[in-house]
Design an enzyme around this catalytic site. Structure first.
Site, PDB file in Angstrom:
ATOM      1  N   THR A 102      -5.558 -16.750  10.053  1.00 55.77           N
ATOM      2  CA  THR A 102      -4.302 -17.485  10.164  1.00 55.77           C
ATOM      3  C   THR A 102      -4.106 -17.795  11.654  1.00 55.77           C
ATOM      4  O   THR A 102      -4.916 -17.369  12.484  1.00 55.77           O
ATOM      5  CB  THR A 102      -3.114 -16.650   9.642  1.00 55.77           C
ATOM      6  OG1 THR A 102      -3.075 -15.421  10.382  1.00 55.77           O
ATOM      7  CG2 THR A 102      -3.255 -16.349   8.166  1.00 55.77           C
ATOM      8  N   ARG A 114      -8.693 -27.644  24.896  1.00 53.60           N
ATOM      9  CA  ARG A 114      -9.014 -26.885  23.697  1.00 53.60           C
ATOM     10  C   ARG A 114      -9.049 -27.814  22.474  1.00 53.60           C
ATOM     11  O   ARG A 114      -9.897 -27.704  21.605  1.00 53.60           O
ATOM     12  CB  ARG A 114      -7.951 -25.794  23.512  1.00 53.60           C
ATOM     13  CG  ARG A 114      -8.376 -24.628  22.672  1.00 53.60           C
ATOM     14  CD  ARG A 114      -7.309 -23.563  22.643  1.00 53.60           C
ATOM     15  NE  ARG A 114      -7.325 -22.677  23.798  1.00 53.60           N
ATOM     16  CZ  ARG A 114      -8.140 -21.634  23.942  1.00 53.60           C
ATOM     17  NH1 ARG A 114      -9.016 -21.347  23.019  1.00 53.60           N
ATOM     18  NH2 ARG A 114      -8.083 -20.879  25.009  1.00 53.60           N
ATOM     19  N   LEU A 123      -8.671 -19.987  18.344  1.00 51.37           N
ATOM     20  CA  LEU A 123      -8.544 -21.284  17.689  1.00 51.37           C
ATOM     21  C   LEU A 123      -7.073 -21.676  17.576  1.00 51.37           C
ATOM     22  O   LEU A 123      -6.212 -20.823  17.331  1.00 51.37           O
ATOM     23  CB  LEU A 123      -9.180 -21.223  16.301  1.00 51.37           C
ATOM     24  CG  LEU A 123     -10.700 -21.007  16.308  1.00 51.37           C
ATOM     25  CD1 LEU A 123     -11.200 -20.614  14.929  1.00 51.37           C
ATOM     26  CD2 LEU A 123     -11.422 -22.253  16.824  1.00 51.37           C
ATOM     27  N   HIS A 156     -13.729  -8.552  12.178  1.00 50.51           N
ATOM     28  CA  HIS A 156     -13.161  -7.965  13.385  1.00 50.51           C
ATOM     29  C   HIS A 156     -13.532  -6.475  13.437  1.00 50.51           C
ATOM     30  O   HIS A 156     -13.434  -5.783  12.417  1.00 50.51           O
ATOM     31  CB  HIS A 156     -11.633  -8.129  13.388  1.00 50.51           C
ATOM     32  CG  HIS A 156     -10.996  -7.583  14.620  1.00 50.51           C
ATOM     33  ND1 HIS A 156     -11.045  -8.255  15.824  1.00 50.51           N
ATOM     34  CD2 HIS A 156     -10.348  -6.422  14.844  1.00 50.51           C
ATOM     35  CE1 HIS A 156     -10.429  -7.504  16.745  1.00 50.51           C
ATOM     36  NE2 HIS A 156      -9.993  -6.410  16.171  1.00 50.51           N
ATOM     37  N   GLU A 206      -2.278 -16.601  13.778  1.00 49.14           N
ATOM     38  CA  GLU A 206      -2.049 -15.434  14.620  1.00 49.14           C
ATOM     39  C   GLU A 206      -3.372 -14.693  14.844  1.00 49.14           C
ATOM     40  O   GLU A 206      -4.085 -14.391  13.880  1.00 49.14           O
ATOM     41  CB  GLU A 206      -1.072 -14.502  13.903  1.00 49.14           C
ATOM     42  CG  GLU A 206      -0.124 -13.787  14.828  1.00 49.14           C
ATOM     43  CD  GLU A 206       0.775 -12.849  14.035  1.00 49.14           C
ATOM     44  OE1 GLU A 206       1.154 -11.814  14.583  1.00 49.14           O
ATOM     45  OE2 GLU A 206       1.047 -13.141  12.853  1.00 49.14           O
ATOM     46  N   ASP A 244      -6.394 -12.371  15.051  1.00 44.50           N
ATOM     47  CA  ASP A 244      -6.825 -11.152  14.342  1.00 44.50           C
ATOM     48  C   ASP A 244      -5.789 -10.656  13.328  1.00 44.50           C
ATOM     49  O   ASP A 244      -5.600  -9.449  13.141  1.00 44.50           O
ATOM     50  CB  ASP A 244      -7.189 -10.035  15.338  1.00 44.50           C
ATOM     51  CG  ASP A 244      -8.365 -10.431  16.207  1.00 44.50           C
ATOM     52  OD1 ASP A 244      -9.227 -11.188  15.731  1.00 44.50           O
ATOM     53  OD2 ASP A 244      -8.411  -9.998  17.374  1.00 44.50           O
ATOM     54  N   MET A 259     -15.905 -16.094  19.881  1.00 45.04           N
ATOM     55  CA  MET A 259     -14.955 -15.502  20.812  1.00 45.04           C
ATOM     56  C   MET A 259     -14.007 -16.520  21.464  1.00 45.04           C
ATOM     57  O   MET A 259     -13.484 -16.262  22.547  1.00 45.04           O
ATOM     58  CB  MET A 259     -15.705 -14.690  21.879  1.00 45.04           C
ATOM     59  CG  MET A 259     -16.585 -13.586  21.295  1.00 45.04           C
ATOM     60  SD  MET A 259     -15.757 -12.489  20.102  1.00 45.04           S
ATOM     61  CE  MET A 259     -15.091 -11.248  21.203  1.00 45.04           C
ATOM     62  N   SER A 307     -25.653 -10.881  15.202  1.00 42.56           N
ATOM     63  CA  SER A 307     -26.199  -9.951  14.199  1.00 42.56           C
ATOM     64  C   SER A 307     -25.494 -10.108  12.852  1.00 42.56           C
ATOM     65  O   SER A 307     -26.111  -9.919  11.802  1.00 42.56           O
ATOM     66  CB  SER A 307     -26.129  -8.500  14.697  1.00 42.56           C
ATOM     67  OG  SER A 307     -24.798  -8.046  14.743  1.00 42.56           O
ATOM     68  N   ASN A 308     -24.224 -10.472  12.857  1.00 43.21           N
ATOM     69  CA  ASN A 308     -23.540 -10.728  11.585  1.00 43.21           C
ATOM     70  C   ASN A 308     -24.062 -12.012  10.933  1.00 43.21           C
ATOM     71  O   ASN A 308     -24.193 -12.069   9.708  1.00 43.21           O
ATOM     72  CB  ASN A 308     -22.022 -10.782  11.782  1.00 43.21           C
ATOM     73  CG  ASN A 308     -21.413  -9.388  11.813  1.00 43.21           C
ATOM     74  OD1 ASN A 308     -21.383  -8.695  10.797  1.00 43.21           O
ATOM     75  ND2 ASN A 308     -20.975  -8.955  12.988  1.00 43.21           N
TER      76      ASN A 308
HETATM   77  C1  GAR Z   1     -18.904  -8.078  16.085  1.00 37.63           C
HETATM   78  O1  GAR Z   1     -18.711  -6.704  16.305  1.00 37.63           O
HETATM   79  C2  GAR Z   1     -17.647  -8.737  15.587  1.00 37.63           C
HETATM   80  O2  GAR Z   1     -16.908  -7.918  14.720  1.00 37.63           O
HETATM   81  C3  GAR Z   1     -16.907  -8.968  16.872  1.00 37.63           C
HETATM   82  O3  GAR Z   1     -17.885  -9.397  17.779  1.00 37.63           O
HETATM   83  C4  GAR Z   1     -19.138  -8.793  17.419  1.00 37.63           C
HETATM   84  C5  GAR Z   1     -20.166  -9.875  17.292  1.00 37.63           C
HETATM   85  O4  GAR Z   1     -21.435  -9.335  17.067  1.00 37.63           O
HETATM   86  N1  GAR Z   1     -15.864  -9.933  16.709  1.00 37.63           N
HETATM   87  C6  GAR Z   1     -14.703  -9.912  17.367  1.00 37.63           C
HETATM   88  O5  GAR Z   1     -14.445  -9.087  18.210  1.00 37.63           O
HETATM   89  C7  GAR Z   1     -13.733 -11.021  17.003  1.00 37.63           C
HETATM   90  N2  GAR Z   1     -12.405 -10.693  17.412  1.00 37.63           N
HETATM   91  P1  GAR Z   1     -22.598 -10.252  16.501  1.00 37.63           P
HETATM   92  O6  GAR Z   1     -22.635 -11.504  17.380  1.00 37.63           O
HETATM   93  O7  GAR Z   1     -23.830  -9.418  16.652  1.00 37.63           O
HETATM   94  O8  GAR Z   1     -22.282 -10.580  15.072  1.00 37.63           O
END
Ligand code: GAR
Length: 205
Positions: A134, A58, A86, A102, A136, A138, A83, A12-13
């Site tokens: 970076t 990886r 990296l 995030h 680390e 998140d 998800m 969705s993003n």
């Molecule tokens: C979103 O809420 C994003 O912030 C989160 O996964 C979702 C993906 O939704 N990201 C993380 O948790 C990364 N650590 P989307 O596939 O609908 O964009």
């Protein structure tokens, strides 16, 4: 001036970035079945998979991912619900042009299950963060955040939905600022040059 978006699922993003008219040149998923790839395909944007399961390590996966990304010579690589963790090597390759969204107000609640953990902690304000990546997890310089009030009757789902609405507002904003060269990074702190950045009221319902 282009952007490559890396996803793992719903996308969705990714869709929000496309709908904002940003120059998304490709979407790449580590999950071949990611429903989100359809948003790119529907917009006529190359939608591909580099399946991490096809690689023994990886490093081998990331080498293939980087080859796919580099085909588009993007200025920015935007993680949008990507998800896979990296390695420092991958992060260094795209240093300063790798962004992530995030679902929490970092540095609170890095990692998974952010909405459930926010409710369990009893926080009254929750939200989302766009930041430079970076090595680390998140962490990394914060570009923009949006806050939502936590309601007494919130469930993980209702809270997630309100935060997601804010994600769809701030990610396009951050990407646009980057492409307009308005992000200045000094001592781990990002400043946004220009008027509307300061005027932006990053507080949702
Ligand atoms: C979103 O809420 C994003 O912030 C989160 O996964 C979702 C993906 O939704 N990201 C993380 O948790 C990364 N650590 P989307 O596939 O609908 O964009």
């Amino acid at each position: 001036m282009s952007v490559v978006v890396l996803i793992s699922g719903r996308g969705s993003n990714l869709r929000a970035l496309i709908e904002a008219g940003l120059p998304v040149r490709a979407a790449i998923s580590n999950e071949p079945g990611a429903p989100g790839l359809a948003h790119a395909a529907a917009a006529g944007i190359p939608a591909r998979a580099v399946a991490h399961r096809d690689f023994a390590t990886r490093e081998a996966f990331e080498a293939a991912l980087a080859r796919a990304v580099d085909e588009y010579a993007p200025r920015l690589v935007a993680l949008a619900g990507f998800m896979r963790v990296l390695t420092a090597g991958f992060v260094a390759r795209y240093a300063g042009r790798l962004m992530n969204i995030h679902p929490s107000l970092l540095p609170a609640f890095p990692g998974l299950d952010t909405h459930r953990r926010a409710l369990a902690a009893g926080v009254k304000v929750h939200g989302c963060t766009v930041h430079f990546v970076t090595a680390e997890l998140d962490r990394g310089p914060i570009i923009v955040q949006a806050a939502v009030a936590v309601r007494p009757d919130d469930t993980e789902e209702t809270l997630a939905a309100r935060v997601l609405r804010e994600e769809h507002r701030i990610y396009p904003l951050a990407v646009r600022w980057f492409l307009e060269d308005r992000l200045e990074l000094a001592d781990g702190v990002v400043r946004v040059r220009g008027g509307d950045a300061q005027a932006y009221f990053a507080c949702g319902a």
